[in-house]
Structures are given as structure tokens and as C-alpha cells.
Write an enzyme that holds these catalytic residues in place. Structure first.
Site, short mmCIF file in Angstrom:
data_model
loop_
_atom_site.label_atom_id
_atom_site.label_comp_id
_atom_site.label_asym_id
_atom_site.label_seq_id
_atom_site.Cartn_x
_atom_site.Cartn_y
_atom_site.Cartn_z
N CYS A 83 -8.10 -6.56 6.78
CA CYS A 83 -8.45 -7.66 5.87
C CYS A 83 -9.26 -8.69 6.66
O CYS A 83 -8.92 -9.86 6.71
CB CYS A 83 -7.22 -8.28 5.22
SG CYS A 83 -5.97 -8.87 6.37
N LYS B 41 0.83 -1.21 0.00
CA LYS B 41 0.00 0.00 0.00
C LYS B 41 0.86 1.25 0.00
O LYS B 41 0.51 2.26 -0.64
CB LYS B 41 -0.96 -0.03 1.20
CG LYS B 41 -1.95 -1.21 1.13
CD LYS B 41 -2.85 -1.24 2.34
CE LYS B 41 -3.78 -2.45 2.32
NZ LYS B 41 -3.03 -3.73 2.45
#
Length: 432
Positions: free
Chosen positions: A378, A261
Site C-alpha cells: 500500500c 485479504k
């Protein structure tokens, strides 16, 4: 098969499958991983079948694991041999029945297991004779029917009463291989063309993603060493898009490793970036990824620190943008890491939720007025998603919630494909 049994034994003792596979000899690693993933997705059923066939399992953990591996593979082999069996499109290993039995018995030749070789052979041959009845009896146990711990099944049933069965089934199907194009080095169109020249079929997803028709090793895909792309699920690719980095912004990636990311943020804008992680070894992977992608520069700083203890690393300069991809149970990526379901305990949810709350409370102090914090996990458990977001709003009256996807579920689309991992996103702006 013996290497796979050792990997399964390691998971049952609390080690991750990744760690277990790292200790597997390199020539066996790829095959061992494929078989181990397959077994992890069927371990509940294999365990229940084992208990029906062998009333007293010998006190040998490796033999026990070998028996479970053998039964999982044997059940798949027998299912595939049926006249009306569907084609195997999952890319998971399927062997002939006699191959499974012979390889299992051969694996039991090692001295520590040799006394139990006859028991193994008898159990497997009995299963080949009585499979339909044994399966019917085994699947009365929900753990065997769904291949998840009972607490996991019940939590999903409560949270998603109309979707829990589909979620459990989706977690047993391997996810697609998705690339994120490094738009500093290539366009999505250029990458599609380069893949096509190599005979690799792909289709775009999101702003910079490409879903491959078939997964393959990264070094068999053009452009890896040149930094044209990274492997990243389409759900994870939404983080940098939602954060909306802009040139000159000061950005914090608070739980950065392995750096996907952070790299995506740098691919989208020229920012000053601080990447934190409390694991020095994992932080090295961030550095390696940035180097490969050509994204390392003076304005990028990596620091090993605990994000929850801001006094130890924050210099007082407020950040325009903070990415809080916090630790979680990883229940949303179980299709890619099927051992997670057997490693997690129900109490882990409360522990991770408490840690998440501590981290984002500390990070909120570092956000400048008018700045934004993106909370990401997640996970598909609401305690780590929507409930955490609501709790944050209740505790921080200076926070305004902005539009974001919320809970992303790893469910098939109209075409039958689940293109996204399970993820949760909540975006907050600090009132000036």
C-alpha cells in the site's frame, strides 16, 4: 481539545495516532479522532504559523501541541466563515471562531499550562486579525503549503512530475467507506437492497465492493454481525481477484493481519490456507474476522512466524498461490492515516525495501512450479513498487511477470472522487 493535543503530542514523539487514540477515554474518542485527523492534515501549516506568531515556544510539549491544534482549527474556522467559502462536504470538523478560541484558552487552564494561557490567547487573537498576511508568509515554506515533510514532497515530485501536486492534495481528503460483500452469505445486489432499506446509499465497485455515500460506524450498517461484509478499500479488494484462488488450492497469506485479504480469498474459493503474521496480537484479529464472516474451517491454519524465515514455519509442501502483502511505508493510505506522513522518515523507504526483498525471496522458494506469487504494497513510492518488482525479476530468472495493475494512484476520477487507495501489484508465475 486537550485530548486532541495529547494525541498530537504523542504523534510528534513517534507514536501512531491509533495508539494514542486507544488511550483516550471512550466518551471522547470519536470526537478526538475527528479533530486529530483534521489537524494531522494541516500540521505543517499550523507549525509554520506557530513559529511566526511565537518566537520562543515555552518548553512544554503539551502546550506546543495545543497551540498547533488551536491554530489548525482556527484557520479552518476562519476560512469557513468567509462569504465565498465552499460548502463543507468532507465531513471534517468545522467550529465557530469564538468556539475555537474559548475552548483552547479553557484547555490551557490546567496547572502545567496555566502560565502560558495569556500567550496562547494573544497568539490566537493575533492570527484572527492578521490571517491573510500570516498565511501568505507561512505558505512560502513548502511543508506549510502542502502539509507533508519536505522529503516526501520532493520524492513524489521526482516520481510523478505531472501528478505530484494532485497526489499531495488527494492525501488530504478522507477516503470513502468501501465494503466488500461476503459472497458466501449474500450477493452484491442483496446487500445494496438491505442498505437501501436502512436508508444507506451505496454503489457497486469491482466484483464485490460497495462504496457508501457517507461513512458511518460499522454497527450502524446492517449485516456486520451476521458477517455479510467487511470494510476494505477497493484497491485492496483487487488482491484476491488477481490471485485467482481455485477450489483445492494450497494458499499462503504471508503477512496476513488483520486478515481482510485472507478472508476475501476464502470467500472466493474453498482452499487450504496458511495465514502467517509475526505479531500474535494482530493474528488474533485475523481469527476474529474469519469467525465473524463464518470462514473458519479445518483447512485454515494461523501461525505466528516471520515470513522471511521460511525454515521456521514451512513444512516443505509447495504452495499453489502466495500472497505477499509485505510491510511498507503505507504512503498510499495516508488519506486514511494522516499521521503516517509525520511518523515516517526518508530512511524508512530503504529499510522497508530491503525487508520486502528479503521476504519475497524467501517466499518464492515456497511456490510450486507453475504456481503464482502476488506482490502487494500500500505504497506509492516506486522503491517499494515497480523498482522492487524489477529487482525481483532480475534476481529470479525462473519468474515470469503476469498482467497486474502495477501502481494504483489515489487520484480523483472524472467525477472528482478518489475511489482507490494507493497500491502496487505485481504478479509472478514460477516457470515449471
Amino acid at each position: 481539545m486537550l485530548a486532541c493535543a495529547r494525541a498530537v503530542q504523542a504523534v510528534r514523539s513517534g507514536r501512531s495516532l491509533s495508539d494514542a487514540l486507544a488511550a483516550t477515554p471512550a466518551p471522547l474518542r470519536a470526537a478526538t479522532q475527528a479533530i486529530s485527523f483534521h489537524v494531522m492534515r494541516r500540521l505543517g501549516l499550523a507549525t509554520e504559523i506557530k513559529s511566526l506568531l511565537v518566537k520562543r515556544t515555552p518548553p512544554n510539549p503539551l502546550f506546543d501541541a495545543l497551540l498547533q491544534v488551536s491554530l489548525a482549527l482556527l484557520d479552518t474556522a476562519m476560512e469557513a466563515s468567509l462569504p465565498d467559502a465552499p460548502a463543507n462536504t468532507s465531513q471534517e470538523p468545522v467550529y465557530a471562531v469564538h468556539t475555537v478560541v474559548n475552548q483552547a484558552v479553557r484547555a490551557a487552564e490546567m496547572p502545567a499550562m496555566r502560565p502560558y494561557k495569556g500567550l496562547l490567547n494573544a497568539a490566537l487573537r493575533r492570527f484572527t486579525r492578521e490571517r491573510p498576511g500570516i498565511l501568505t508568509q507561512a505558505r512560502r515554506n513548502p511543508v506549510a503549503k502542502w502539509n507533508y515533510p519536505l522529503w516526501w514532497i520532493k520524492r513524489l515530485e521526482r516520481a510523478y512530475p505531472d501528478q505530484w501536486q494532485a497526489l499531495l492534495q488527494a492525501g488530504d481528503r478522507p477516503g470513502p467507506m468501501t465494503l466488500r460483500v461476503n459472497t458466501r452469505r449474500a450477493s452484491v445486489h442483496e446487500m445494496i437492497e438491505r442498505l437501501a432499506e436502512a436508508g444507506i446509499q451505496s454503489e457497486p465497485i469491482g466484483e464485490a465492493g460497495l462504496v457508501l455515500a457517507h461513512a458511518r460506524p460499522v454497527h450502524e450498517i446492517p449485516g456486520f454481525d451476521e458477517g455479510w461484509w467487511s470494510v476494505q478499500d477497493a484497491a485492496a479488494q483487487q488482491a484476491a481477484v488477481l490471485l485467482r484462488p481455485f477450489d483445492g488450492a494450497l494458499v499462503l497469506d504471508a503477512c496476513s493481519a488483520p486478515g481482510g485479504k485472507a478472508a476475501h480469498v476464502l470467500e472466493r474459493a474453498r482452499v487450504g490456507l496458511l495465514a502467517l503474521d509475526n505479531d500474535a496480537g494482530r493474528l488474533e484479529r485475523v481469527q476474529q474476522n474469519l469467525d465473524r464472516l463464518g470462514l473458519q474451517a479445518d483447512e485454515v491454519r494461523l501461525q505466528c512466524a516471520d515470513a522471511a524465515e521460511s525454515s521456521a514455519w514451512w513444512d516443505g509442501r509447495p504452495f499453489d498461490l502466495v500472497l505477499a502483502d509485505v510491510p511498507c511505508t503505507a504512503s498510499g493510505v495516508v488519506r486514511r492515516h494522516p499521521d503516517i506522513r509525520w511518523l515516517r522518515r526518508e530512511a524508512d523507504i530503504a529499510r522497508t525495501a530491503a525487508l520486502q526483498q528479503k521476504i519475497i525471496a524467501a517466499l518464492w522458494k515456497t511456490v510450486k512450479p507453475g504456481g503464482r506469487l502476488l506482490y502487494a504494497t500500500c505504497s506509492i513510492f516506486p522503491q517499494e513498487g515497480e523498482q522492487q518488482a524489477q529487482r525481483f525479476l532480475d534476481m529470479h530468472p525462473d519468474a515470469e511477470r503476469l498482467p497486474a495493475p502495477g501502481q494504483i494512484l489515489p487520484l480523483p476520477d472524472a467525477g472528482g472522487r478518489a475511489l482507490y487507495d494507493g497500491f502496487f501489484y505485481a504478479l509472478f508465475a514460477k516457470r515449471a
